[in-house]
Enzyme design. Structure first.
Site, mmCIF file in Angstrom:
data_model
loop_
_atom_site.group_PDB
_atom_site.id
_atom_site.type_symbol
_atom_site.label_atom_id
_atom_site.label_comp_id
_atom_site.label_asym_id
_atom_site.label_seq_id
_atom_site.Cartn_x
_atom_site.Cartn_y
_atom_site.Cartn_z
ATOM 1 N N SER A 1 4.248 -6.917 7.331
ATOM 2 C CA SER A 1 4.340 -5.605 6.870
ATOM 3 C C SER A 1 3.125 -4.694 7.621
ATOM 4 O O SER A 1 2.431 -5.254 8.186
ATOM 5 C CB SER A 1 4.187 -5.304 5.237
ATOM 6 O OG SER A 1 2.785 -5.381 4.857
ATOM 7 N N LYS A 2 3.070 -3.289 7.193
ATOM 8 C CA LYS A 2 2.119 -2.600 8.103
ATOM 9 C C LYS A 2 0.483 -3.020 7.806
ATOM 10 O O LYS A 2 -0.268 -2.762 8.354
ATOM 11 C CB LYS A 2 2.126 -1.175 7.336
ATOM 12 C CG LYS A 2 3.489 -0.434 7.943
ATOM 13 C CD LYS A 2 3.041 0.978 8.358
ATOM 14 C CE LYS A 2 4.233 1.645 9.216
ATOM 15 N NZ LYS A 2 5.288 2.023 8.292
ATOM 16 N N ARG A 3 0.615 -3.426 6.594
ATOM 17 C CA ARG A 3 -0.983 -4.219 6.243
ATOM 18 C C ARG A 3 -1.627 -5.054 7.411
ATOM 19 O O ARG A 3 -2.604 -5.405 7.584
ATOM 20 C CB ARG A 3 -0.963 -4.715 4.988
ATOM 21 C CG ARG A 3 -0.940 -4.051 3.868
ATOM 22 C CD ARG A 3 -0.925 -4.963 2.382
ATOM 23 N NE ARG A 3 0.189 -5.840 2.507
ATOM 24 C CZ ARG A 3 0.184 -7.018 2.545
ATOM 25 N NH1 ARG A 3 -0.927 -7.905 2.636
ATOM 26 N NH2 ARG A 3 1.127 -7.861 2.320
ATOM 27 N N HIS A 4 -0.514 -5.660 8.023
ATOM 28 C CA HIS A 4 -1.005 -6.673 9.045
ATOM 29 C C HIS A 4 -1.072 -5.846 10.441
ATOM 30 O O HIS A 4 -1.396 -6.852 11.217
ATOM 31 C CB HIS A 4 0.057 -7.910 9.085
ATOM 32 C CG HIS A 4 0.408 -8.565 7.885
ATOM 33 N ND1 HIS A 4 1.375 -8.250 7.049
ATOM 34 C CD2 HIS A 4 -0.245 -9.613 7.367
ATOM 35 C CE1 HIS A 4 1.333 -9.285 6.172
ATOM 36 N NE2 HIS A 4 0.315 -9.833 6.217
ATOM 37 N N GLY A 5 -1.054 -4.635 10.356
ATOM 38 C CA GLY A 5 -1.236 -4.021 11.772
ATOM 39 C C GLY A 5 0.140 -3.479 12.374
ATOM 40 O O GLY A 5 1.036 -3.253 11.167
#
Ligand code: GLU
Length: 461
Positions: free
Chosen positions: A244-248
């Protein structure tokens, strides 16, 4: 003839997960000389946006996923869905459900209380013709449900990726085909489209496994043969949670804008969850087409490793002729207000081993574009040493402009001034480039225009 498809819902940008699904379908079609079709699943008017459709097409083209047919839009096929709805109603394989939200909620509540699974109890399938007519005359809204045959038993398929999968039809209730606003559900539209478009193989995310038995029942109700299904495992971040966005960055476009080559992202995604040769990670598109085999897709989630992507990107940059690589760097230079010049080509072989992305070239080597280059912290400290430079330009000018002579001059100069070369060279590097690290100093100087180097040495003097 093999026909695969990619069927994104335009509710956001093309995510790397979606891109990988598209890519597997693309590779499959290309490997077997089949057709790859693109269909935009935009029946949900609230979540679908035309700008997302546009964006998905742009990302696919950039990635090199050229489709042979489409894009079809489900929103333009409503009449087709309607005619099959009528057919199923007429044949008694589907029925109108007039239940209101409240009624459904009450039914579920009672089931919960009785410790039963919550499911539609089929009450509207038992309405008489008169009752139906009465409700229709009153203008009562209705959804359309598939009548799941009570005695259907085990629903099974041989999944191209996962192997044999089966579930008992008793686990399914009479699910909705058409919502009360007249729009078809995903399961209904997808079956009609895949069949009428001649799709032979469906490769999609494993999150669709629960939908597949429902789709099989719809194929059966319509008297159609099912395509071959294959469900691809999810993509996880390095911490093993869903990517997800948390991973970039998760959108394909973001990778383009960061300076990844489409052929590198293509290569990376093709290996995400598929293994061919454990000792090899870099492949051309054609090699990936030749290698593709759904049986090589793993059963477990794939981990998105940004370091591996960086490595693959660098290797693909190295595979490009330097002229071509410089062309690809150009937009990134221009975005910073820099102009690409012919001499920059000489810096490519010196810098490519330190680059992960096209953007890195511009960031690492801003000094070849402007005198107003950035100075890194360590270079700043080195520059404070204020070592001598007087006369150095003249000495350099008197010799041929190549690494060998530049080195000779610098060594002799340092010696003459009583400075150790290993202290002096970093100072010269900092003066001409503002950097404390970089390629071999003498080769760097040779690759830079003599006039540019001398100008900086003199200005600092
Ligand atoms: N529109 C669906 C999705 O984006 C397609 C699923 C399928 O491939 O059947 O998830």
């Amino acid at each position: 003839m093999i026909k695969t498809r990619f069927a994104p819902s335009p509710t956001g940008f093309l995510h790397v997960g979606g891109a990988r699904t598209a890519l597997f379908n693309y590779l499959f079609a290309r490997k077997f000389g089949g057709t790859f079709l693109l269909r935009i699943e935009d029946t949900d008017p609230e979540r679908s946006k035309p700008e997302y459709s546009e964006q998905i097409l742009i990302s696919m083209k950039w990635l090199g996923l050229d489709w042979d047919e489409g894009p079809y839009h489900q929103s333009q096929r409503m009449d087709i869905y309607k005619s099959y709805t009528e057919q199923l109603l007429k044949e008694g394989k589907a029925y109108r459900c007039f239940c209101t939200q409240e009624e459904l909620e009450e039914m579920r509540e009672q089931q919960r209380k009785a410790g039963l699974p919550t499911r539609y109890d089929g009450r509207c399938s038992r309405l008489t013709q008169e009752e139906i007519k009465e409700k229709l005359d009153k203008g009562m809204p209705y959804a359309i449900r598939l009548k799941v045959p009570q005695d259907r038993g085990i629903i099974a398929w041989d999944d191209m990726v996962k192997g044999h999968i089966e579930i008992n039809s008793s686990e399914l209730d009479d699910f909705i085909l058409v919502r009360s606003d007249g729009t078809p559900t995903y399961n209904f539209a997808v079956v009609i489209d895949d069949y009428t478009m001649g799709v032979t193989h469906v490769l999609r995310g494993e999150d669709h496994i629960p939908n597949t038995p429902k789709q099989i029942l719809i194929y059966e109700a319509l008297g159609w043969e099912t395509p071959v299904f294959g469900h691809v495992p999810m993509i996880l971040g390095k911490d093993k949670t869903k990517l997800s966005k948390r991973h970039g960055a998760v959108g394909v476009e973001a990778y383009r804008d960061e300076g990844y080559l489409p052929e590198a992202l293509f290569n990376f995604l093709a290996l995400l969850g598929a293994s061919y040769d454990p000792d090899r990670e870099v492949y051309t598109k054609q090699e990936l087409i030749d290698l593709f085999d759904p049986k090589k897709i793993g059963l477990h989630a794939a981990v998105f490793d940004p370091d591996k992507l960086n490595y693959i990107n660098r290797e693909h940059m190295k595979m490009l002729p330097p002229e071509e690589l410089l062309e690809r760097i150009k937009p990134f230079a221009e975005a910073k207000g820099f102009k690409v010049e012919p001499f920059h080509i000489k810096l490519i072989p010196l810098l490519v081993d330190r680059m992960h992305t096209l953007k890195d070239f511009v960031e690492m080597a801003d000094y070849i574009f402007t005198d107003d280059f950035s100075i890194d912290e360590k270079a700043q400290t080195i520059l404070e040493k204020n070592m001598p430079l007087d006369g150095l330009s003249d000495e350099l000018k008197a010799q041929p402009w190549d690494a060998e002579h530049i080195e000779q001059v610098l060594r002799a100069y340092a010696q003459d001034k009583g400075i150790k070369p290993r202290d002096y060279f970093p100072f010269v590097r900092a003066v001409i480039s503002g950097k404390s690290v970089g390629p071999s100093l003498f080769h760097l100087m040779e690759a830079m225009p003599q006039e540019m180097v001398l100008r900086r040495l003199t200005a600092r003097n």
